[in-house]
Design an enzyme around this catalytic site. Structure first.
Site, PDB file in Angstrom:
ATOM      1  N   ASP A 147       0.823  -1.223   0.000  1.00  0.00           N
ATOM      2  CA  ASP A 147       0.000   0.000   0.000  1.00  0.00           C
ATOM      3  C   ASP A 147       0.857   1.274   0.000  1.00  0.00           C
ATOM      4  O   ASP A 147       0.361   2.351  -0.330  1.00  0.00           O
ATOM      5  CB  ASP A 147      -0.910   0.030   1.241  1.00  0.00           C
ATOM      6  N   GLU A 242      -9.434  -0.019  -4.500  1.00  0.00           N
ATOM      7  CA  GLU A 242     -10.483  -0.679  -3.707  1.00  0.00           C
ATOM      8  C   GLU A 242     -11.122   0.302  -2.719  1.00  0.00           C
ATOM      9  O   GLU A 242     -12.272   0.148  -2.325  1.00  0.00           O
ATOM     10  CB  GLU A 242      -9.913  -1.882  -2.948  1.00  0.00           C
ATOM     11  N   ARG A 286     -16.838  -4.103 -18.088  1.00  0.00           N
ATOM     12  CA  ARG A 286     -16.386  -5.283 -17.339  1.00  0.00           C
ATOM     13  C   ARG A 286     -15.478  -4.811 -16.209  1.00  0.00           C
ATOM     14  O   ARG A 286     -14.749  -3.834 -16.368  1.00  0.00           O
ATOM     15  CB  ARG A 286     -15.570  -6.231 -18.227  1.00  0.00           C
ATOM     16  N   HIS A 292      -5.311 -10.412  -4.379  1.00  0.00           N
ATOM     17  CA  HIS A 292      -4.051 -10.818  -3.750  1.00  0.00           C
ATOM     18  C   HIS A 292      -2.948 -11.145  -4.743  1.00  0.00           C
ATOM     19  O   HIS A 292      -1.799 -11.354  -4.321  1.00  0.00           O
ATOM     20  CB  HIS A 292      -4.314 -11.990  -2.799  1.00  0.00           C
ATOM     21  N   ARG A 295      -0.036  -9.115  -4.169  1.00  0.00           N
ATOM     22  CA  ARG A 295       0.843  -9.350  -3.017  1.00  0.00           C
ATOM     23  C   ARG A 295       1.810 -10.512  -3.259  1.00  0.00           C
ATOM     24  O   ARG A 295       2.759 -10.699  -2.496  1.00  0.00           O
ATOM     25  CB  ARG A 295      -0.009  -9.668  -1.776  1.00  0.00           C
TER      26      ARG A 295
HETATM   27  O1  F6P Z   1      -2.394  -3.919   3.485  1.00  0.00           O
HETATM   28  C1  F6P Z   1      -2.199  -4.793   2.422  1.00  0.00           C
HETATM   29  C2  F6P Z   1      -3.513  -5.238   1.840  1.00  0.00           C
HETATM   30  O2  F6P Z   1      -3.244  -6.085   0.745  1.00  0.00           O
HETATM   31  C3  F6P Z   1      -4.455  -4.119   1.432  1.00  0.00           C
HETATM   32  O3  F6P Z   1      -4.097  -3.523   0.212  1.00  0.00           O
HETATM   33  C4  F6P Z   1      -5.769  -4.855   1.411  1.00  0.00           C
HETATM   34  O4  F6P Z   1      -6.829  -3.948   1.607  1.00  0.00           O
HETATM   35  C5  F6P Z   1      -5.648  -5.808   2.565  1.00  0.00           C
HETATM   36  O5  F6P Z   1      -4.256  -5.987   2.786  1.00  0.00           O
HETATM   37  C6  F6P Z   1      -6.285  -7.157   2.334  1.00  0.00           C
HETATM   38  O6  F6P Z   1      -6.190  -7.907   3.499  1.00  0.00           O
HETATM   39  P1  F6P Z   1      -6.480  -9.477   3.569  1.00  0.00           P
HETATM   40  O7  F6P Z   1      -5.235 -10.194   3.102  1.00  0.00           O
HETATM   41  O8  F6P Z   1      -6.776  -9.732   4.995  1.00  0.00           O
HETATM   42  O9  F6P Z   1      -7.629  -9.766   2.648  1.00  0.00           O
END
Ligand code: F6P
Length: 368
Positions: A147, A242, A286, A292, A295
């Site tokens: 973030d 989001e 769409r 994730h 990440r």
């Molecule tokens: O803080 C990192 C993050 O990926 C945010 O961007 C997102 O809102 C949140 O964590 C999602 O959390 P979780 O993995 O609990 O769904």
């Protein structure tokens, strides 16, 4: 407690949502601690949960070999385990009961003779570290999160990799949007900060970028899509955070994680807005939620190096006895600030941030 003596044995944990580069920090901290300073290192499993449940293991040089390029964290993580506010069970009405279990944590730290803890995490993890510091447990923080919303650091590691991933996804959406003449919305993470969306949106040439800091007008967004269509541009790419919300409206909540100290999980705004644009314009829309994916995966070279610079500095602070500091990047210099200065705070995009002017200069609609 043992903190008063010279640092000889340290613990290391990764807390909060994972991100690429965590293993790079674990590696540099462990290797440097063992080879340069003769310290012992204990890997704490699943963030603060490992301290609460007494789950930790000694880390050797070999344990952290070959992990530099690996995504995630070999220690595991948790974003539901702040010792000062830990869900220990449920009340009769099903609601979680939160307790301060810091005493238990301190007992485990004392038993294991840990002199200090390296806490790798975001604002929630730094809040956990701050409460341990208040109780006399020395900590050093390393800032991670896709973030990029930690105070006092120009960058957190993991962010640059997430920007690359989101940009690649946006680029891919570009070609299919163009083939099908559609309005395509791509929803990125970031909680209440628009950094990820802004960077990936700019890098991919998104036509509309919607971030939490600038509430959007559905009319303006729809009109922008129509104008492009009238000009012969038969598709529109919208990068949307989001956490983005309409003017006079609320953020879209995906779920409430009741036993988390930070229970709100955002998500789904792109689907709502896609329907509204379609209804107002008649254009086919769409929505894609990246989730994730942003990440995961291997860290880009920049994040590997940044993670190593941060980890190296964290250890330097520890052995110099400069405790309770968070390492930060400021003007390409690795410095440190007190952990208490960043706990529970978020750095968001200011309304006069230069990147907004850059976006607007190429005609990008920011939804306002
Ligand atoms: O803080 C990192 C993050 O990926 C945010 O961007 C997102 O809102 C949140 O964590 C999602 O959390 P979780 O993995 O609990 O769904």
């Amino acid at each position: 407690m043992a903190a008063k003596r010279k640092v000889a044995r340290i613990g290391i944990l990764t807390g909060g949502g994972d991100c690429p580069g965590l293993n790079a920090v674990i590696r540099v901290v462990t290797k440097t601690a063992i080879t340069q300073h003769g310290l012992e290192v204990f890997g704490i499993e699943d963030g603060f949960l490992g301290l609460i449940r007494n789950r930790m293991r000694p880390l050797s040089f070999d344990d952290v070999s070959n992990i530099l390029t690996v995504g995630g964290t070999v220690l595991g993580t948790s974003n539901r385990a702040n010792p000062a506010h830990f869900a220990t069970g449920n009340a009769a009405d099903g609601k979680p009961i939160f307790e301060d279990v810091t005493n238990r944590v301190i007992e485990h730290i004392t038993d294991r003779q840990l002199d200090a803890i390296v806490c790798i995490g975001g604002d929630g993890t730094m809040s956990g570290a701050a409460s341990l510091i208040e109780r006399g447990v020395p900590c050093v923080g390393v800032p991670k999160t896709i973030d990029n919303d930690l105070m006092h650091t120009d960058l957190t590691f993991g962010f640059t990799t997430a920007v690359e991933t989101a940009t690649e996804c946006l680029d891919r959406i570009h070609s299919t949007a163009s083939s099908h003449h559609r309005v395509m919305l791509v929803e990125t993470m970031g909680r209440n900060a628009g950094w990820l969306t802004l960077h990936a949106g700019l890098a991919s040439g998104a036509d509309i970028i919607l971030i939490p800091e600038i509430p959007y007008s559905v009319d303006i967004v729809s009109e922008t899509c129509l104008k492009r269509s009238r000009r012969g541009k038969r598709f529109t790419i919208i990068a949307i955070s989001e956490g983005a919300k309409p003017k006079d409206g609320e953020q879209t909540v995906n779920k409430i994680v009741h036993d988390s100290p930070d229970p709100i999980r955002l998500g789904g705004v792109s689907t709502v807005l896609a329907e509204q644009i379609s209804a107002k314009t008649g254009l086919e829309t769409r929505a894609t939620i990246l989730g994730h994916i942003q990440r995961g995966g291997t860290p880009v070279a920049f994040d590997r190096v940044l993670a190593m610079r941060f980890g190296y500095k964290a250890l330097e602070l520890l052995v110099q006895g400069k405790l309770n500091q968070l390492v930060v990047l400021q003007h390409d210099d690795i410095r440190s600030v007190p952990i208490s200065d960043v706990a529970d705070q978020q750095r968001i995009v200011s309304c006069d941030h230069p990147l907004l002017a850059v976006a607007r200069s190429v005609g990008t609609c920011m939804g306002d």
